[in-house]
Structure formats: structure tokens, C-alpha cells
Design an enzyme around this catalytic site. Structure first.
Site, mmCIF file in Angstrom:
data_model
loop_
_atom_site.group_PDB
_atom_site.id
_atom_site.type_symbol
_atom_site.label_atom_id
_atom_site.label_comp_id
_atom_site.label_asym_id
_atom_site.label_seq_id
_atom_site.Cartn_x
_atom_site.Cartn_y
_atom_site.Cartn_z
ATOM 1 N N ARG A 1 0.838 -1.204 0.000
ATOM 2 C CA ARG A 1 0.000 0.000 0.000
ATOM 3 C C ARG A 1 0.865 1.243 0.000
ATOM 4 O O ARG A 1 1.777 1.394 0.790
ATOM 5 C CB ARG A 1 -0.917 0.007 1.237
ATOM 6 C CG ARG A 1 -1.664 1.323 1.484
ATOM 7 C CD ARG A 1 -2.848 1.473 0.560
ATOM 8 N NE ARG A 1 -3.471 2.783 0.649
ATOM 9 C CZ ARG A 1 -4.552 3.059 1.371
ATOM 10 N NH1 ARG A 1 -5.118 2.127 2.093
ATOM 11 N NH2 ARG A 1 -5.056 4.261 1.360
ATOM 12 N N ARG B 1 -5.327 1.519 -5.001
ATOM 13 C CA ARG B 1 -4.549 0.874 -3.953
ATOM 14 C C ARG B 1 -4.484 -0.633 -4.094
ATOM 15 O O ARG B 1 -5.415 -1.263 -4.558
ATOM 16 C CB ARG B 1 -5.073 1.256 -2.583
ATOM 17 C CG ARG B 1 -6.558 1.062 -2.456
ATOM 18 C CD ARG B 1 -7.158 1.915 -1.383
ATOM 19 N NE ARG B 1 -7.157 3.308 -1.786
ATOM 20 C CZ ARG B 1 -7.860 4.251 -1.220
ATOM 21 N NH1 ARG B 1 -8.631 3.997 -0.221
ATOM 22 N NH2 ARG B 1 -7.794 5.481 -1.639
ATOM 23 N N ASP C 1 -6.744 -1.764 0.896
ATOM 24 C CA ASP C 1 -7.279 -0.751 1.805
ATOM 25 C C ASP C 1 -8.056 -1.478 2.890
ATOM 26 O O ASP C 1 -8.966 -2.255 2.581
ATOM 27 C CB ASP C 1 -8.197 0.202 1.030
ATOM 28 C CG ASP C 1 -8.711 1.347 1.878
ATOM 29 O OD1 ASP C 1 -8.008 1.759 2.819
ATOM 30 O OD2 ASP C 1 -9.815 1.839 1.599
ATOM 31 N N ASP D 1 -10.128 -0.705 6.486
ATOM 32 C CA ASP D 1 -10.693 0.334 7.340
ATOM 33 C C ASP D 1 -11.495 -0.296 8.455
ATOM 34 O O ASP D 1 -12.296 -1.214 8.212
ATOM 35 C CB ASP D 1 -11.637 1.252 6.539
ATOM 36 C CG ASP D 1 -10.923 2.146 5.560
ATOM 37 O OD1 ASP D 1 -9.894 2.736 5.940
ATOM 38 O OD2 ASP D 1 -11.387 2.260 4.413
#
Length: 165
Positions: A87, A96, A99, A101
Site C-alpha cells: 500500500r 490501492r 485498503d 478500514d
């Protein structure tokens, strides 16, 4: 692990560079290897057009975990996984390789410099809501209500479930 000290946590996974589907699946397995953490479930893989971004379509999923890590330690751990998958952050919302989150961390509501919980844009993204509701149909977003209540507002976003792998 003692489940009483564990938080039910949901992590969004996404990628749109390289072998994105393989990356998302491999990243889910890396989540399972985090200390004090147990992977409970991973949604189907979904393909979605970039939102506020560019590049190829994304492959997305959501994982449910029980973790004894603090929210900040979990953030540090998932950022290390992102780095292991190459990344880079050349600019905001750049395409990317991976990712990750934190969407929800138990009932925690947090607004710090590097972590906001619940994730501030999760209710605006079909690529988050569909896989989240797939594995947790009745999930409540702290301070916001039922996640499923936000699905009609994202119905126009381009997304579809990928075939089982």
C-alpha cells in the site's frame, strides 16, 4: 481468548490494483492471524466502481472479528498489513493494492486525529453497506441506527457480488 474482553469489530477490505480478489482474500486471512483476534466471518466479494477515486473497479468485502486489541492497536496492525501488501498513499483516494478500514469497533464512538468510529463515510458507500449487511443483517451503527436503513440511499451505486471462489 476470553470473549468477555473481546470487541466485535468490522473491517472493510478493498483493492483495485494487481490481483485484487486474491489480495482481499489473503488480507482476510492475515486479519485472522492478528494477536488476540479471531476472524468470525468474511462476506462475499463484491465488485464496485471507484467512489471519489479513479482507476479499475474495486474488489470489496467486510470481515467480522472478535479482538482484544484496542482500537488504536488494531488500526496500527491493519496499517502494517496494508504496508505488507504494498500500500502506498501518493494522494488521497489513490488506487490501492489494499485498503483496510475499521468500520465499527463494538459500540465505540471516537473522533481522534487518525481514527473516527464508526467510520465516517460508511453509510454513503454501497461497497461497505452491502457486504456488512450480508454478514450482519441487523447491525446497528452507534449513533446512527440500522445499517440497512442506509441501503436505499446507495442503491444507484454500481456494485455486484462476484461468483464464489
Amino acid at each position: 481468548m476470553e470473549l468477555a474482553s473481546m470487541e466485535l469489530t468490522y473491517i472493510a477490505l478493498g483493492a483495485n490494483l494487481g490481483q485484487a480478489a486474491d489480495t482481499v482474500l489473503a488480507a482476510a486471512q492475515r486479519l485472522a492471524q492478528l494477536p488476540q483476534t479471531r476472524l468470525l466471518q468474511v462476506s462475499s466479494l463484491y465488485s464496485s466502481a471507484p467512489v471519489d477515486s479513479s482507476g479499475d473497479d474495486y474488489v470489496n468485502a467486510v470481515a467480522a472479528l472478535h479482538t482484544g486489541l484496542s482500537a488504536q492497536d488494531l488500526l496500527t496492525a491493519i496499517q502494517a498489513i496494508e504496508a505488507d501488501f504494498g500500500r502506498e498513499r501518493p494522494y488521497r483516494n489513490a488506487p490501492r493494492t489494499l485498503d483496510l478500514d475499521i468500520l465499527l469497533y463494538g459500540e465505540l464512538i471516537l473522533d481522534s486525529a487518525n481514527l473516527q468510529l464508526p467510520h465516517p463515510r460508511m453509510t454513503e458507500r454501497a461497497f461497505v453497506l452491502l457486504p456488512l449487511c450480508e454478514i450482519a443483517a441487523d447491525i446497528q451503527i452507534p449513533g446512527r441506527g440500522a445499517a440497512a436503513d442506509y441501503l436505499p440511499a446507495v442503491a444507484q451505486q454500481s456494485i455486484f457480488r462476484l461468483p464464489q471462489r
